[in-house]
Scaffold this motif. Sequence first.
Motif, PDB file in Angstrom:
ATOM      1  N   GLN A 179       5.013   3.428   3.847  1.00  0.00           N
ATOM      2  CA  GLN A 179       3.872   3.488   4.749  1.00  0.00           C
ATOM      3  C   GLN A 179       3.969   2.379   5.797  1.00  0.00           C
ATOM      4  O   GLN A 179       4.388   1.263   5.487  1.00  0.00           O
ATOM      5  CB  GLN A 179       2.568   3.356   3.968  1.00  0.00           C
ATOM      6  CG  GLN A 179       2.307   4.510   3.010  1.00  0.00           C
ATOM      7  CD  GLN A 179       1.027   4.307   2.223  1.00  0.00           C
ATOM      8  OE1 GLN A 179       0.692   3.183   1.840  1.00  0.00           O
ATOM      9  NE2 GLN A 179       0.310   5.389   1.951  1.00  0.00           N
ATOM     10  N   ARG A 221      -7.068   8.461  -1.596  1.00  0.00           N
ATOM     11  CA  ARG A 221      -5.628   8.651  -1.406  1.00  0.00           C
ATOM     12  C   ARG A 221      -5.353   9.710  -0.336  1.00  0.00           C
ATOM     13  O   ARG A 221      -4.427   9.575   0.471  1.00  0.00           O
ATOM     14  CB  ARG A 221      -4.978   9.043  -2.738  1.00  0.00           C
ATOM     15  CG  ARG A 221      -3.451   9.121  -2.654  1.00  0.00           C
ATOM     16  CD  ARG A 221      -2.816   9.482  -3.981  1.00  0.00           C
ATOM     17  NE  ARG A 221      -3.085   8.463  -4.985  1.00  0.00           N
ATOM     18  CZ  ARG A 221      -3.796   8.677  -6.095  1.00  0.00           C
ATOM     19  NH1 ARG A 221      -4.318   9.869  -6.320  1.00  0.00           N
ATOM     20  NH2 ARG A 221      -3.969   7.720  -6.972  1.00  0.00           N
ATOM     21  N   THR A 222      -6.170  10.752  -0.327  1.00  0.00           N
ATOM     22  CA  THR A 222      -6.002  11.794   0.696  1.00  0.00           C
ATOM     23  C   THR A 222      -6.256  11.244   2.090  1.00  0.00           C
ATOM     24  O   THR A 222      -5.519  11.543   3.046  1.00  0.00           O
ATOM     25  CB  THR A 222      -6.948  12.967   0.400  1.00  0.00           C
ATOM     26  OG1 THR A 222      -6.688  13.479  -0.907  1.00  0.00           O
ATOM     27  CG2 THR A 222      -6.758  14.075   1.425  1.00  0.00           C
ATOM     28  N   GLU A 225      -3.271   9.114   3.088  1.00  0.00           N
ATOM     29  CA  GLU A 225      -2.089   9.895   3.450  1.00  0.00           C
ATOM     30  C   GLU A 225      -2.242  10.554   4.817  1.00  0.00           C
ATOM     31  O   GLU A 225      -1.246  10.756   5.532  1.00  0.00           O
ATOM     32  CB  GLU A 225      -1.830  10.954   2.379  1.00  0.00           C
ATOM     33  CG  GLU A 225      -1.380  10.374   1.046  1.00  0.00           C
ATOM     34  CD  GLU A 225      -1.243  11.437  -0.027  1.00  0.00           C
ATOM     35  OE1 GLU A 225      -1.650  12.599   0.240  1.00  0.00           O
ATOM     36  OE2 GLU A 225      -0.761  11.115  -1.123  1.00  0.00           O
ATOM     37  N   SER A 226      -3.461  10.907   5.194  1.00  0.00           N
ATOM     38  CA  SER A 226      -3.665  11.574   6.478  1.00  0.00           C
ATOM     39  C   SER A 226      -3.734  10.604   7.649  1.00  0.00           C
ATOM     40  O   SER A 226      -3.511  11.002   8.799  1.00  0.00           O
ATOM     41  CB  SER A 226      -4.961  12.400   6.426  1.00  0.00           C
ATOM     42  OG  SER A 226      -6.083  11.552   6.206  1.00  0.00           O
ATOM     43  N   THR A 230       3.997   7.294   8.067  1.00  0.00           N
ATOM     44  CA  THR A 230       5.088   6.996   7.135  1.00  0.00           C
ATOM     45  C   THR A 230       6.432   7.216   7.803  1.00  0.00           C
ATOM     46  O   THR A 230       6.523   7.851   8.866  1.00  0.00           O
ATOM     47  CB  THR A 230       5.005   7.887   5.885  1.00  0.00           C
ATOM     48  OG1 THR A 230       5.121   9.267   6.283  1.00  0.00           O
ATOM     49  CG2 THR A 230       3.694   7.674   5.148  1.00  0.00           C
TER      50      THR A 230
END
Length: 288
Positions: A179, A221-222, A225-226, A230
């Motif tokens: 990340q 976490r979602t 990630e959005s 990364t």
Amino acid sequence: MVRADRDRTLSRKKSAGGLILYVNIKWCNPGHVTVKETICTPDIELLAVGLRPYYLPREFSHAIVVVVYIPPSANAARACDVIHSTVARLQTDHPGAFLTINGDFNHAKLPNTLTGFTQYVKCSTRESKILDMMYANVKEAYSSSALPPLGTSDHNLIRLVPTYKPVVRHQPVTTRTVQLWSGEVEEKLQDCLQITNWDLFTEDFGEDVEGLADCITLYIRTCEESIVPTKKVRCFPNNKLWINKNIKALLNKKKRAFMAKDRVGGKVSSEGAERRIEESQEGIQGEN
């Protein structure tokens, strides 16, 4: 030459003697040779020396050579206990070191004492017996062959030829996703969490605390990630976890300064690399 002269009082021996280790200055600078420990008892004489040679495979921080002599009259169990406690302490203090134990063991055997070590002397060292041994904490590191004795010695010389393959040669390069955190990304994630209606979670789960915790964790976490970008990076097997692109750039800058004999630039690059390594290590420990 690193010496550990025998103490006649501690060893209870009338004759002089002791242990000695010769280090080739073409392999290791004398300033990078450090005595870690010396022991002299009726059962064992031991000398442990730390070495930082000019080159080692990257998976090793440095080398530690332990030289021992166990007299024929010694209590083998007590001698093995001393070796075990000394080696365990050295491994605790220096977990990344390449460690060897060699010398005249006479009747003492270490298979049950040194787990994780391999004995590499397979040829006879005195007549048909193997009295001189060499243990190392790495598998498939050496092959041995006998040479004629030195001077009037009654023990054969042993030639150990390195057969170790560095990790980078026998393990493939892996790819992992990392990340890319920044101040701007943190603000975006914080804004996303602030505008979230958390009451909806409590209404759906009620008194189910575990289910509520799992759902909130999955939601965070979602969001992460959005929002957090990364990228994929290649990981070489001999690299430490904290080595990244910035640290590699500083290390290469240090090498270029060394080749140009720029002592000031090399010192600045070295200090910068050490500082970045400490920060990266702290970050990894925080994640764990």
